[in-house]
Motif scaffolding. Structure first.
Motif, PDB file in Angstrom:
ATOM      1  N   ALA A 157      28.867  37.907  53.083  1.00  0.00           N
ATOM      2  CA  ALA A 157      28.980  39.460  54.022  1.00  0.00           C
ATOM      3  C   ALA A 157      29.575  40.214  54.461  1.00  0.00           C
ATOM      4  O   ALA A 157      29.777  41.367  54.259  1.00  0.00           O
ATOM      5  N   ASP A 158      31.241  39.669  53.938  1.00  0.00           N
ATOM      6  CA  ASP A 158      32.314  40.652  54.029  1.00  0.00           C
ATOM      7  C   ASP A 158      32.205  41.762  52.514  1.00  0.00           C
ATOM      8  O   ASP A 158      32.678  43.203  53.688  1.00  0.00           O
ATOM      9  N   VAL A 159      31.454  41.864  51.788  1.00  0.00           N
ATOM     10  CA  VAL A 159      31.720  42.844  50.784  1.00  0.00           C
ATOM     11  C   VAL A 159      30.708  43.986  51.519  1.00  0.00           C
ATOM     12  O   VAL A 159      31.031  44.912  51.339  1.00  0.00           O
ATOM     13  N   MET A 160      29.357  42.886  52.113  1.00  0.00           N
ATOM     14  CA  MET A 160      27.830  44.073  52.214  1.00  0.00           C
ATOM     15  C   MET A 160      28.562  44.998  53.408  1.00  0.00           C
ATOM     16  O   MET A 160      28.276  45.994  53.731  1.00  0.00           O
ATOM     17  N   ALA A 161      29.581  44.597  54.668  1.00  0.00           N
ATOM     18  CA  ALA A 161      29.929  44.933  55.413  1.00  0.00           C
ATOM     19  C   ALA A 161      31.414  46.483  54.704  1.00  0.00           C
ATOM     20  O   ALA A 161      31.020  47.668  55.750  1.00  0.00           O
ATOM     21  N   GLN A 162      31.674  45.695  54.071  1.00  0.00           N
ATOM     22  CA  GLN A 162      32.987  46.430  53.494  1.00  0.00           C
ATOM     23  C   GLN A 162      31.995  47.979  53.214  1.00  0.00           C
ATOM     24  O   GLN A 162      32.357  48.983  53.102  1.00  0.00           O
ATOM     25  N   ILE A 163      30.656  47.838  51.719  1.00  0.00           N
ATOM     26  CA  ILE A 163      30.265  49.265  51.791  1.00  0.00           C
ATOM     27  C   ILE A 163      29.628  49.622  52.538  1.00  0.00           C
ATOM     28  O   ILE A 163      29.289  51.090  52.637  1.00  0.00           O
ATOM     29  N   ASP A 164      29.236  48.590  53.852  1.00  0.00           N
ATOM     30  CA  ASP A 164      28.345  49.790  55.259  1.00  0.00           C
ATOM     31  C   ASP A 164      29.788  51.030  55.536  1.00  0.00           C
ATOM     32  O   ASP A 164      29.564  52.108  55.811  1.00  0.00           O
ATOM     33  N   ARG A 165      30.600  50.332  55.590  1.00  0.00           N
ATOM     34  CA  ARG A 165      31.644  51.204  56.111  1.00  0.00           C
ATOM     35  C   ARG A 165      31.676  52.412  55.682  1.00  0.00           C
ATOM     36  O   ARG A 165      31.853  53.137  55.544  1.00  0.00           O
ATOM     37  N   LEU A 166      32.243  51.917  54.041  1.00  0.00           N
ATOM     38  CA  LEU A 166      32.390  53.131  52.758  1.00  0.00           C
ATOM     39  C   LEU A 166      31.332  54.016  53.627  1.00  0.00           C
ATOM     40  O   LEU A 166      31.651  55.244  52.972  1.00  0.00           O
ATOM     41  N   GLU A 167      30.195  53.328  53.211  1.00  0.00           N
ATOM     42  CA  GLU A 167      28.871  54.676  53.277  1.00  0.00           C
ATOM     43  C   GLU A 167      29.280  55.259  54.332  1.00  0.00           C
ATOM     44  O   GLU A 167      28.190  56.051  54.720  1.00  0.00           O
ATOM     45  N   ASN A 168      29.337  54.606  55.343  1.00  0.00           N
ATOM     46  CA  ASN A 168      29.097  56.063  56.559  1.00  0.00           C
ATOM     47  C   ASN A 168      30.383  56.675  56.975  1.00  0.00           C
ATOM     48  O   ASN A 168      30.000  57.286  57.539  1.00  0.00           O
ATOM     49  N   GLY A 169      31.308  56.405  55.893  1.00  0.00           N
ATOM     50  CA  GLY A 169      32.584  57.022  55.928  1.00  0.00           C
ATOM     51  C   GLY A 169      31.936  58.582  54.931  1.00  0.00           C
ATOM     52  O   GLY A 169      32.462  59.493  55.570  1.00  0.00           O
ATOM     53  N   ARG A 170      31.134  58.105  54.453  1.00  0.00           N
ATOM     54  CA  ARG A 170      30.716  58.936  53.434  1.00  0.00           C
ATOM     55  C   ARG A 170      29.764  60.072  54.107  1.00  0.00           C
ATOM     56  O   ARG A 170      29.755  60.973  53.871  1.00  0.00           O
ATOM     57  N   ARG A 171      29.077  59.516  54.888  1.00  0.00           N
ATOM     58  CA  ARG A 171      28.091  60.261  55.312  1.00  0.00           C
ATOM     59  C   ARG A 171      29.101  61.505  56.697  1.00  0.00           C
ATOM     60  O   ARG A 171      28.105  61.992  56.702  1.00  0.00           O
ATOM     61  N   GLU A 172      29.622  60.619  56.767  1.00  0.00           N
ATOM     62  CA  GLU A 172      30.129  61.327  58.190  1.00  0.00           C
ATOM     63  C   GLU A 172      30.877  62.909  57.549  1.00  0.00           C
ATOM     64  O   GLU A 172      30.901  63.869  58.088  1.00  0.00           O
ATOM     65  N   ARG A 173      31.578  62.714  56.955  1.00  0.00           N
ATOM     66  CA  ARG A 173      31.801  63.544  55.421  1.00  0.00           C
ATOM     67  C   ARG A 173      31.457  65.379  55.237  1.00  0.00           C
ATOM     68  O   ARG A 173      31.816  65.520  55.763  1.00  0.00           O
TER      69      ARG A 173
END
Length: 155
Positions: free
Chosen positions: A74-90
């Motif tokens: 769960a922690d790893v998947m949450a971190q992946i989601d945060r990274l992906e959302n940050g990439r999409r915003e950029r």
């Protein structure tokens, strides 16, 4: 028999799975080679450790066999989601910043390019271009003919 062959067949020798001739050859080599004799003792020690471990695992309960590792999924998947959302915003920000501010700006660029081309044609910049291309084509054609048919050039 050489040391590499003996070391390759060592597990089968320890388990007694070799033919009598191969077993005899390996035994003779081990008696005459101290390095392979040491290798045999280490291999027998590892085989004993392995069989002890298998015996312990065979009698242990399934709960004792599973290690007590924390579930990090769960922690790893949450971190992946945060990274992906940050990439999409950029990506969205960079895409928005590249958009043209005035509609029709690209048509204006095409118009300027056409105007410059027309102006260059009027000044005769491209006047001798067709003659130059024809001249180069003729030279290339005669060079190729010379390469592939050298007899026709000799009188």
């Amino acid at each position: 028999m050489n040391c590499a062959t003996v070391k390759e067949w060592m597990p089968h020798y320890i388990d007694g799975q070799l033919s009598p001739e191969a077993d005899y050859s390996i035994r003779q080599h081990i008696q005459s080679c101290p390095g392979c004799a040491e290798w045999l003792e280490e291999a027998r020690g590892l085989a004993a450790l392995w069989s002890d471990m298998e015996a312990e695992l065979g009698t242990a309960s399934p709960e004792a066999m599973s290690p007590d590792f924390p579930d990090l999924t769960a922690d790893v998947m949450a971190q992946i989601d945060r990274l992906e959302n940050g990439r999409r915003e950029r990506v969205m920000k960079s895409t928005m910043s590249r958009r043209r501010t005035a509609p029709g700006t690209s048509w204006m660029h095409y118009g300027v390019a056409v105007g410059l081309t027309f102006l260059l044609l009027q000044f005769g910049v491209f006047e001798h271009l067709a003659y130059g291309i024809t001249e180069i084509n003729g030279q290339m054609s005669s060079s190729v003919s010379t390469w592939f048919n050298p007899q026709s050039n000799n009188p």
